[in-house]
Design a protein around this motif. Structure first.
Motif, PDB file in Angstrom:
ATOM      1  N   TYR A  16     -10.256   9.888   2.007  1.00 28.25           N
ATOM      2  CA  TYR A  16      -8.996  10.495   2.419  1.00 28.25           C
ATOM      3  C   TYR A  16      -7.894  10.051   1.470  1.00 28.25           C
ATOM      4  O   TYR A  16      -8.075   9.112   0.691  1.00 28.25           O
ATOM      5  CB  TYR A  16      -8.651  10.128   3.867  1.00 28.25           C
ATOM      6  N   LEU A  17      -6.753  10.726   1.536  1.00 28.27           N
ATOM      7  CA  LEU A  17      -5.585  10.356   0.740  1.00 28.27           C
ATOM      8  C   LEU A  17      -4.636   9.533   1.599  1.00 28.27           C
ATOM      9  O   LEU A  17      -4.335   9.903   2.743  1.00 28.27           O
ATOM     10  CB  LEU A  17      -4.864  11.597   0.221  1.00 28.27           C
ATOM     11  N   ASN A  18      -4.145   8.434   1.049  1.00 25.79           N
ATOM     12  CA  ASN A  18      -3.224   7.545   1.727  1.00 25.79           C
ATOM     13  C   ASN A  18      -2.024   7.297   0.814  1.00 25.79           C
ATOM     14  O   ASN A  18      -2.146   7.341  -0.418  1.00 25.79           O
ATOM     15  CB  ASN A  18      -3.926   6.217   2.059  1.00 25.79           C
ATOM     16  N   ALA A  19      -0.874   7.011   1.405  1.00 31.14           N
ATOM     17  CA  ALA A  19       0.320   6.730   0.606  1.00 31.14           C
ATOM     18  C   ALA A  19       0.154   5.412  -0.136  1.00 31.14           C
ATOM     19  O   ALA A  19      -0.240   4.395   0.445  1.00 31.14           O
ATOM     20  CB  ALA A  19       1.539   6.685   1.509  1.00 31.14           C
ATOM     21  N   ALA A  20       0.457   5.425  -1.427  1.00 32.90           N
ATOM     22  CA  ALA A  20       0.385   4.211  -2.241  1.00 32.90           C
ATOM     23  C   ALA A  20       1.649   3.376  -2.057  1.00 32.90           C
ATOM     24  O   ALA A  20       2.727   3.915  -1.783  1.00 32.90           O
ATOM     25  CB  ALA A  20       0.207   4.579  -3.707  1.00 32.90           C
ATOM     26  N   PRO A  21       1.556   2.061  -2.214  1.00 29.13           N
ATOM     27  CA  PRO A  21       2.727   1.199  -1.993  1.00 29.13           C
ATOM     28  C   PRO A  21       3.919   1.527  -2.871  1.00 29.13           C
ATOM     29  O   PRO A  21       5.065   1.356  -2.464  1.00 29.13           O
ATOM     30  CB  PRO A  21       2.189  -0.205  -2.301  1.00 29.13           C
ATOM     31  N   ARG A  22       3.702   1.986  -4.100  1.00 30.24           N
ATOM     32  CA  ARG A  22       4.798   2.243  -5.027  1.00 30.24           C
ATOM     33  C   ARG A  22       5.065   3.731  -5.243  1.00 30.24           C
ATOM     34  O   ARG A  22       5.623   4.128  -6.255  1.00 30.24           O
ATOM     35  CB  ARG A  22       4.519   1.552  -6.359  1.00 30.24           C
ATOM     36  N   GLY A  23       4.675   4.537  -4.287  1.00 31.89           N
ATOM     37  CA  GLY A  23       4.914   5.962  -4.378  1.00 31.89           C
ATOM     38  C   GLY A  23       3.664   6.733  -4.737  1.00 31.89           C
ATOM     39  O   GLY A  23       2.717   6.191  -5.313  1.00 31.89           O
ATOM     40  N   GLY A  24       3.650   8.005  -4.397  1.00 32.69           N
ATOM     41  CA  GLY A  24       2.479   8.818  -4.641  1.00 32.69           C
ATOM     42  C   GLY A  24       1.392   8.543  -3.609  1.00 32.69           C
ATOM     43  O   GLY A  24       1.608   7.864  -2.606  1.00 32.69           O
ATOM     44  N   SER A  25       0.217   9.078  -3.863  1.00 30.75           N
ATOM     45  CA  SER A  25      -0.911   8.884  -2.954  1.00 30.75           C
ATOM     46  C   SER A  25      -2.115   8.388  -3.735  1.00 30.75           C
ATOM     47  O   SER A  25      -2.166   8.503  -4.957  1.00 30.75           O
ATOM     48  CB  SER A  25      -1.259  10.179  -2.224  1.00 30.75           C
ATOM     49  N   ARG A  26      -3.057   7.826  -3.015  1.00 29.34           N
ATOM     50  CA  ARG A  26      -4.271   7.321  -3.648  1.00 29.34           C
ATOM     51  C   ARG A  26      -5.454   7.561  -2.718  1.00 29.34           C
ATOM     52  O   ARG A  26      -5.308   7.563  -1.492  1.00 29.34           O
ATOM     53  CB  ARG A  26      -4.137   5.831  -3.959  1.00 29.34           C
ATOM     54  N   PRO A  27      -6.650   7.788  -3.279  1.00 32.73           N
ATOM     55  CA  PRO A  27      -7.835   7.982  -2.434  1.00 32.73           C
ATOM     56  C   PRO A  27      -8.317   6.648  -1.863  1.00 32.73           C
ATOM     57  O   PRO A  27      -8.309   5.621  -2.551  1.00 32.73           O
ATOM     58  CB  PRO A  27      -8.863   8.580  -3.402  1.00 32.73           C
ATOM     59  N   GLU A  28      -8.720   6.685  -0.619  1.00 33.38           N
ATOM     60  CA  GLU A  28      -9.293   5.515   0.034  1.00 33.38           C
ATOM     61  C   GLU A  28     -10.470   5.949   0.892  1.00 33.38           C
ATOM     62  O   GLU A  28     -10.655   7.139   1.162  1.00 33.38           O
ATOM     63  CB  GLU A  28      -8.239   4.784   0.875  1.00 33.38           C
TER      64      GLU A  28
END
Length: 271
Positions: A16-28
């Motif tokens: 799934y896609l999750n919000a990254a700590p410094r902006g944008g999204s990242r797969p997890e």
């Protein structure tokens, strides 16, 4: 009910896609772990506990359109039951420990919003749903929220105890914090609700913000630990702070199952 063990190796995983700590999204990846208990009500083959499903994922039943992670899990867990990979959804209860929302692009950390669609998906598929609201969950306007939880099959707890299939489940929503912010209460008010629930002696307590486990270096709220520790036969289901080790037994014997960003299915040992 006592949890005997939780397997380390995931039974299944979802991207799934999750919000990254410094902006944008990242797969997890969200893992589904198997846990084993000594007993369940006769009407149940399993309980599934989930929390902090703050992400978006492709929904196979909607032509792979992006949907809230909780909606996807509700349908796919039910399909796994139909395929015989899990117990049937009709004999599985759901425990939701809050924070089930993401913005559409999964790039806003700590986004708050309406999670009725997630609750509806689990209610549609499973025997019953009991849970609490996290600090980022809303349910529409007050009247809409009231009507939503009048429907059978789901119970939102905030200082009460229910007994689906004879299993006493208590719960308190929200977290401790400034009451002028969304879904937060002053410490004294939150502890008052928690203590009133504990006096009813539930077997399972669902919280969003759970206790810490300092001997393991695991984050949480120490005042909540102090409140639940005397209840040695209690199982606490919580999230909010991520733990790499999902299950901890406090010195008193109180068990804490942290399901932040993972799911745990609890079945009878030997079943």
């Amino acid at each position: 009910m006592r949890i005997l063990s939780v397997d380390e190796k995931p039974l299944h995983e979802w991207w799934y896609l999750n919000a990254a700590p410094r902006g944008g999204s990242r797969p997890e990846r969200l893992p589904l772990l198997s846990g084993w208990v000594d007993t369940l009500p006769n009407e149940l083959d399993a309980l599934i506990a989930l929390s902090d499903l703050q992400g978006m994922a492709p929904h196979a039943a909607q032509d792979c359109a992006a949907a809230l992670l909780g909606e996807v899990l509700a349908d796919e867990l039910a399909m796994m039951g139909e395929a015989g990979d899990l117990p049937p959804a009709s004999r599985t209860g759901i425990l939701l420990a809050g924070d089930l929302y993401s913005n559409d692009t999964a790039d806003e950390r700590g986004a708050s919003g309406d999670v009725r669609s997630v609750w509806s998906a689990f209610t549609r598929n499973f025997r019953w749903v009991v849970g609490v609201a996290g600090n980022h969950d809303t349910f529409g306007r007050d009247q809409e929220r009231e009507r939503f939880f009048l429907e059978s099959g789901r119970e939102l707890l905030d200082g009460g105890v229910v007994t689906p299939d004879g299993l006493p489940v208590g719960g308190v929503s929200y977290i401790i914090g400034r009451p002028d912010k969304l879904n937060r209460r002053e410490q004294s008010a939150q502890l008052e609700r928690l203590e009133s629930v504990l006096l009813e002696e539930p077997e399972v307590l669902v919280l969003h913000e759970g206790p810490d486990a300092p001997e393991k270096g695991l984050r949480g709220n120490p005042v909540i630990r102090e409140a639940v520790e005397p209840w040695s036969k209690l199982v606490v289901i919580c999230g909010h702070c991520h733990w790499d080790v999902p299950l901890v037994t406090l010195a008193s014997g109180t068990q804490v199952l942290n399901v932040d960003a993972h799911a745990v299915i609890l079945r009878r040992a030997g079943a």
